[in-house]
Design an enzyme around this catalytic site. Structure first.
Site, PDB file in Angstrom:
ATOM      1  N   GLN A   1       0.850  -1.287  -0.103  1.00 44.92           N
ATOM      2  CA  GLN A   1       0.083   0.119  -0.064  1.00 44.92           C
ATOM      3  C   GLN A   1       0.738   1.366  -0.088  1.00 44.92           C
ATOM      4  O   GLN A   1       0.284   2.358   0.020  1.00 44.92           O
ATOM      5  CB  GLN A   1      -0.850  -0.011   1.030  1.00 44.92           C
TER       6      GLN A   1
ATOM      7  N   LYS B   1      -0.391  -2.447  -7.992  1.00 40.49           N
ATOM      8  CA  LYS B   1      -1.119  -1.613  -7.174  1.00 40.49           C
ATOM      9  C   LYS B   1      -0.174  -0.047  -7.356  1.00 40.49           C
ATOM     10  O   LYS B   1      -0.383   0.824  -6.725  1.00 40.49           O
ATOM     11  CB  LYS B   1      -1.117  -1.902  -5.631  1.00 40.49           C
TER      12      LYS B   1
END
Lengths: 144, 414
Positions: free
Chosen positions: B211, B234
């Site tokens: 993240q 991501k």
């Protein structure tokens, strides 16, 4: 109304929404809110429909040879979905439920607005209701 | 606060949006609002074109071929390693191992390092914020080695309880593995301090950067972590690739994770010698095309500047937190002081699935559920949340659309 007629009525109602997904979702939630309450005592682990992502409780009984379901769900949209099935099947004979060919989902394009996962869950509810019908039919045959 | 789409003084968000073809479509009759970036980000044209160029121009197997296409493909593949080294400031390219992503990187460390160096009585420390992919591989290692898993508890605001962490550490602690930022809540963990404490206890520190890759500047030398994991998909890159950074001295002494071509030096039936780093850990033909395109994703991030991206996303986070928390019945889950652009919440009396479906019918993509962090959800005594997660191409106007959708469902259900 027989099963076919109720399916026609549902198809008709959804056709008024003109394919608008947001309206369809709201309509389903509205239907769910109108579903007669299921007694808390019936919301047991045994009555949970397996294969639904949301929690769905389903219980059935017979009266004068007709089947009556009560149901509930922890999500509003799923409650609306199960309410459609309760409406179609309540007051029908076990035989009629067992042999029912449910076509309204395709006719209203339900998978498009509830997605694959919920459609699978919906299939599990139908299966559970048919199992109830089969059990009631068997019980009636044993009695007679 | 105004609702102008560009919130950063530096970034031209409208121009950035033009780089992402997928954003310009209608979903269920409305403009798509993509707020599921913590699950996967969308891809800019440079990345899509890199894949196209690879397959139309120089697809070949790498490292062993002597023909021109193989040379080109090998160079492009190694160029990504070059960029990746700089991206996280590793000492050497030999410390960069391409994997399928964070999940495989964590499994590699757990399996290779864990099975070789852990024994009964040792302890592995993870945190209550972890994704299942940073829990289950360690549970498997515990079963295999007799080591035990210890968990850093979290505070009510979604931050780690650092005092409890300090108490968990002991000479038995051999591995500390935590995320840099939480996928469910957005909490940015004080990893530098976590790593220093782990080292003081004699443990190695593993950081899950799933993240943070696209949102926070990463310097593995400054952090002094032993391992760091990234997922390309991501970070505006292709799915199916990512990397594991490992300190060279650790990677050297770890046994191979998988065996096959590429990872060997010499194979004879009595004995095989393994290839040097990083190839020792890259068995078989790798995911060449996606690794090649991953470079363009990292360059895209570096080109915009990570500080600028972080500033833009922080502005979105502040605005969304303000607007969403003002809605009736909303409970924010995770209010840590330091967060990436993640707003996780529940609405009293309304199931998160209903909110997700309802928002989808308005073209808004959010994630609903437990976000692969069931123990964390248990900790808050909830089944799941609605999660909106932001990327550099998101705008305040889109947050207004989210709020409008939420208002509709809240008003309907009351």
């Amino acid at each position: 109304m027989n099963i076919e007629e109720t399916q026609d009525a549902i198809t008709e109602e959804f056709s008024l929404l003109d394919g608008d997904r947001e309206m369809a979702v709201f309509y389903l939630m509205e239907l769910g809110q109108k579903l007669p309450e299921m007694p808390e005592a019936d919301k047991t682990e045994e009555n949970v429909v397996k294969g639904c992502q949301s929690k769905v409780w389903l219980s059935g009984q017979t009266e004068d040879g007709k089947v009556y379901f009560t149901a509930d769900s922890n999500t509003a949209i799923t409650k609306g979905l199960v309410s459609l099935l309760v409406r179609i099947f309540n007051g029908q004979t076990p035989d009629a439920i067992l042999h029912a060919d449910l076509t309204f989902m395709n006719r209203i394009g339900m998978e498009r607005f509830i997605g694959t996962q919920r459609s699978n869950g919906f299939g599990a509810m139908i299966k559970q209701m048919k199992l109830y019908a089969l059990a009631f039919k068997t019980k009636m045959q044993v009695k007679s | 606060m105004t609702s102008s789409p560009a919130v950063s003084r530096v970034l031209d968000v409208e121009a950035i949006r033009k780089e992402f073809p997928i954003l310009h479509q209608q979903v269920n009759g409305r403009d798509l609002v993509y707020f599921d970036n913590a699950a996967t980000s969308q891809k800019p044209l440079v990345v899509i074109n890199a894949l196209m160029d690879y397959y139309t121009g120089y697809n070949a197997n790498i490292h062993r071929g002597i023909h021109t296409l193989a040379e080109k493909a090998t160079k492009a593949y190694e160029d990504t390693r070059h960029t990746a080294r700089a991206f996280i400031n590793a000492r050497s390219e030999q410390e960069i191992i391409f994997t399928r992503g964070v999940t495989e990187s964590l499994n590699l460390v757990a399996s290779s390092y864990g099975r070789a160096f852990l024994k009964a009585g040792d302890e592995i420390v993870i945190s209550g914020l972890e994704h299942h992919s940073n829990i289950v591989p360690w549970q498997i290692v515990c079963e295999a080695t007799g080591a035990t898993l210890r968990v850093i508890p979290i505070l009510e605001n979604g931050e780690l309880d650092m005092e409890a962490y300090k108490k968990l550490l002991s000479p038995r602690t051999k591995v500390v593995s935590v995320n840099h930022a939480s996928n469910s809540l957005g909490t940015i963990n004080p990893v530098k301090e976590i790593i220093a404490l782990a080292h003081a206890a004699g443990a190695v520190a593993v950081i899950d950067g799933a993240q943070t890759g696209a949102h926070v500047a990463i310097d593995v030398q400054d952090l002094d972590c032993d391992f760091y994991c990234l997922s390309s998909h991501k970070m505006y890159g292709p799915t199916g690739t990512g990397l594991l950074y490992g300190k060279r001295e650790l990677l050297e002494k770890m046994p191979p994770y998988q065996a096959g071509g590429e990872m060997i030096k010499d194979v004879t039936f009595p004995k095989t010698t393994y290839n040097d780093l990083p190839y020792k850990f890259e068995a078989g033909t790798p995911n060449i095309a996606d690794v090649v395109a991953y470079k363009y994703a990292m360059d895209f991030i570096l080109g915009l500047g990570r500080e600028n991206i972080a500033a833009h996303e922080h502005a979105l986070l502040t605005y969304a937190t303000e607007r969403v928390s003002a809605l009736k019945g909303v409970r924010l889950i995770g209010t840590a002081a330091q967060k990436v652009g993640v707003v996780s919440f529940g609405v009293e009396g309304i199931h998160h699935f209903d909110i997700g479906q309802m928002l989808d019918s308005r073209g808004i993509a959010v994630r609903t559920g437990h976000h692969c962090t069931q123990p964390l959800m248990d900790c808050f005594k909830i089944e799941g949340t609605v999660r909106a997660s932001f990327a550099v191409y998101n705008t305040k106007k889109e947050i207004d659309q989210l709020v409008e959708g939420l208002e509709r469902i809240i008003n309907f259900m009351k």
